[in-house]
Structure formats: C-alpha cells, structure tokens
Design an enzyme around this catalytic site. Structure first.
Site, PDB file in Angstrom:
ATOM      1  CB  THR A  31      -0.909   0.006   1.253  1.00 14.12           C
ATOM      2  OG1 THR A  31      -1.751  -1.126   1.179  1.00 14.12           O
ATOM      3  CG2 THR A  31      -1.764   1.250   1.343  1.00 14.12           C
ATOM      4  CG  ASP A  74      -1.332  -6.975  -2.306  1.00 11.85           C
ATOM      5  OD1 ASP A  74      -2.265  -6.173  -2.342  1.00 11.85           O
ATOM      6  OD2 ASP A  74      -1.129  -7.749  -1.343  1.00 11.85           O
ATOM      7  CB  SER A  75       3.100  -8.004   1.093  1.00 14.68           C
ATOM      8  OG  SER A  75       2.031  -8.025   1.986  1.00 14.68           O
ATOM      9  CB  SER A  76      -1.482 -11.063  -0.886  1.00 14.64           C
ATOM     10  OG  SER A  76      -2.067 -10.079  -0.078  1.00 14.64           O
ATOM     11  CB  THR A 106       0.778  -4.027   6.346  1.00 10.26           C
ATOM     12  OG1 THR A 106      -0.490  -4.034   5.680  1.00 10.26           O
ATOM     13  CG2 THR A 106       1.333  -2.628   6.402  1.00 10.26           C
ATOM     14  CG  ASP A 107      -2.259  -7.703   3.489  1.00 10.87           C
ATOM     15  OD1 ASP A 107      -2.632  -6.997   4.445  1.00 10.87           O
ATOM     16  OD2 ASP A 107      -2.841  -7.728   2.385  1.00 10.87           O
ATOM     17  CD  GLN A 310      -6.108 -22.443  16.932  1.00 13.17           C
ATOM     18  OE1 GLN A 310      -7.138 -21.899  17.322  1.00 13.17           O
ATOM     19  NE2 GLN A 310      -6.097 -23.630  16.375  1.00 13.17           N
ATOM     20  CB  CYS A 311      -3.070 -18.116  22.810  1.00  8.75           C
ATOM     21  SG  CYS A 311      -4.357 -19.171  23.430  1.00  8.75           S
TER      22      CYS A 311
END
Ligand code: ASP
Length: 378
Positions: A31, A74-76, A106-107, A310-311
């Site tokens: 972005t 795009d970082s994706s 940022t992704d 996952q925490c």
C-alpha cells in the site's frame, strides 16, 4: 558492479560529500507505494517520485539509495523466492551500506521479517521493514512517519570499544562504530518490533503490528527510546547468508469438529516435509484417534511437526493437559512461544538447509534453539 543490474535511484539528501553513513531503501510494493487507478483500485505507482511525496528525506544527513529488486507487488504475493532475493541482495551489498530499509506490504510483512531473520544469520546491521495502511500519496498517510522513523533507526550507530592485542603483546583500545539495532525488525506506528516476533493485528487502524511474547525494541515519541537490553548484541562472527528454503511445509490450524476426509489427503502427501500445528491454548488438540495416528505416521516417515499456539500470548506446554499428552510421545516438537509466522519460516529455512531424512536430529535441535531471538526457552 551488482547495483548496475537494478533500477537504482540516488536520492538528494543533506549529506556532506565525505559522509560515510549510507542507507539502502529496497522498495518491494504494498500500500505504501500505491495510488488509485481510474477504476478506484489500489495499484503500485512509480516510486521514483518518492522525493516529491516525502520532501523531508532531503534533510537527512546520510546518503540514501533506492533499489527496486523486482516488479512491485502486493505482499499477499510474497513467497520464498522474494525472501531469498531480498536477503541475497542484502548479503551482496552488505559492505556498501550501514543499514537497510525495506518498504513492504503490511499483509505478509511479519512472514518476510521472520524469514529474513533466519536467512541472514549473524546480522550486524539493521534491516527495518516498514509500510503503510494508507498510500504515501494520500493526505492522511501514515507512510511518511513510518518511512522517516525506519530510516532514522536504520542509521543509528553507537561507539563500542574493542581491545586489540598488538604483535608485541600490548593491548590497544580501538573505538568502533556499531549498529544500535543489528536485527531484522518491523517499524510501524512508532513501534520497533523484533521481526520474528511481529504479527499483523489490525487491517484498518494504524496500530497494525504487535510483538508477540517479546517487548518492543524501541518506541518513538519526541525521542526514539531504545530498550537496549532487549536488542540482540552485535555478533562476533560475520554474516552468514543461507540461500535455501523449502516450501513443502503446511500450517495446519486445529479447530473443533475436524473432518478427516479433507485433512488426511493433505497430510498423506508424500512430498510433505514439515507441519506447523496451530493448536488450542497451551498446545492442545482434540483427542481423536485419527489425528494422533496420522501425525505419528508422518513423523515416522521423516516429517517434522512443530506445535504452536493459536493464542496471542503464552506458550505451548505439551502434557499440561491430557489433550496434548500424546503429542510429545509421538515426537511432535514444542514450538514454545514461536509465532506461527516464525515457526513456518523457520521450518522452511531448516528444511531448505538440512535433509529431513538424514539430518532430522539436527533440524529438531535447531528448532528447539533460539537462532535469532525468535523464541524463549522455558
Ligand atoms: N495488501 C497490501 C499488501 O500487503 C496491504 C498493505 O500494504 O497494507 O501489500
């Protein structure tokens, strides 16, 4: 010279002719460098006009060079080949610059920062990833602050005394300039985070990143306050770039009511070499027989399985509950407080550099060893 192969822009700054400090900005997309096209979608713009967008850059007292290593994305769309190419570039240009700033979407910034921390072992210079939630061309952009802060951090050095022994046995004290932050970091919204502890936690607000289970390395206010005791020391040995990663790895998120029909084919794939098991709480999974059976089967054929939680806080403690007891017995490795991003990229890095059939013990040993501050030993 290597730099000739790339689109290089030397930015005009306030550095004197004989200024020695030099920072390289590597622009990869995201972005930060996008603008709206006629359809209203965000697309990368030509970053050569950076000085127009951030005129403050001209006031920096160090040399600034910009390089675009590949078509901005795009970082994706980032993956192992991008992580390897960015790290390789840093290794090749290591002696020419004092610090590196990577402009990145940022992704997946936390994945790239984690991967690069493993690829650039014994790093003695700052590699600071930053980006923005709003493009640099927009009025309310956060890009300007992020970029300027990242550049300032990348250029920070301190004096260190080194004791040398001369040929005739006398001790000589030599002053040496060393980087204040010799690490791969993420700098965003006034916070400096260790790259392999960072996580994207917000898609709308400016507070996009947090550090998981590790304090911030610095916070910018009127001054930038560095938490020096949490920053890695400058290594004694020279940079060691590892040029391979293996993506035969999956991130398997455990959830209630898992249907084996969908997961078994994925786990039974013969090419699979590593699994990051994203478990509940302190490392727990459903005690269904098929899950333990398939994990045991693949571990026995050489697949490395590492358990992370996952925490957002805490760590894996296999055996604390009955629901994680069997994992230790079948050879699942506890990832302690590793983030999923760090666990996945560490596994890709280890499997790229060691053979999971003949060097499995070494992989397991390194998985349980903090290599660059990515995990805590309990
Ligand atoms: N999709 C963008 C990217 O990661 C988002 C951003 O940069 O904030 O490249």
């Amino acid at each position: 010279m290597l730099l000739d192969q790339y689109n290089i822009i030397k930015l005009r700054t306030a550095a004197d002719e004989d200024c020695k400090t030099s920072i390289l900005v590597i622009y990869t997309g995201g972005t930060i460098g996008m603008d709206y096209d006629e359809k209203g979608s965000l697309v990368p713009f030509d970053f050569e006009i950076l000085l127009e967008k951030v005129p403050e850059l001209t006031r920096f007292k160090f040399q600034l060079t910009m390089l675009v290593p590949f078509e901005p994305i795009d970082s994706s769309n980032m993956g192992t080949e991008h992580w390897l190419s960015m790290s390789w570039l840093i290794e090749e240009l290591y002696d020419q610059f004092d610090g590196f700033v990577i402009l990145h979407g940022t992704d997946t910034m936390a994945y790239s920062a984690s991967a690069m921390s493993f690829l650039l072992q014994n790093l003695a210079k700052p590699v600071i990833l930053t980006g923005a939630q709003i493009p640099i061309s927009a009025h309310r952009t956060d890009a300007r602050e992020n970029l300027i802060g990242a550049l300032e951090i990348a250029s920070m050095q301190e004096s260190k005394q080194q004791i040398m022994v001369t040929e005739d046995g006398n001790e000589l004290v030599k002053e040496q300039k060393v980087a204040l932050v010799p690490e791969v970091c993420v700098y965003f919204d006034n916070l400096l985070l260790r790259g392999n502890r960072s996580k994207k936690v917000q898609s709308l607000n400016f507070t996009a990143f947090e550090s998981q289970n590790y304090p911030h390395l610095a916070e910018a206010g009127i001054f930038i306050n560095y938490a020096k005791s949490y920053i890695l020391p400058v290594p004694e040995t020279k940079l060691n770039f590892k040029s391979a990663m293996d993506d035969n790895v999956i991130l398997w998120k455990i959830h209630p009511s898992m249907n084996p029909k969908y997961y078994l084919p994925m786990l039974e794939n013969d090419n699979l070499k590593g699994v990051v098991l994203e478990s509940f709480g302190s490392g727990n999974i459903p005690t269904e027989k098929w899950i333990i059976d398939i994990l045991e089967k693949i571990i026995n054929r050489g697949v490395v399985v590492v358990n992370v939680s996952q925490c957002a806080g805490g760590y894996v403690l296999q055996g604390h509950y009955e629901t994680s007891h069997a994992l230790t017995q079948i050879g699942v490795i506890s990832g302690n407080d590793l983030t999923s991003e760090a666990a996945l990229t560490k596994l890709m890095y280890l499997l790229g550099n060691y053979d999971n059939k003949t060097e499995k013990e070494k992989i397991i040993e390194l998985l349980q060893t903090p290599l660059c501050g990515e995990m805590t030993l309990f």
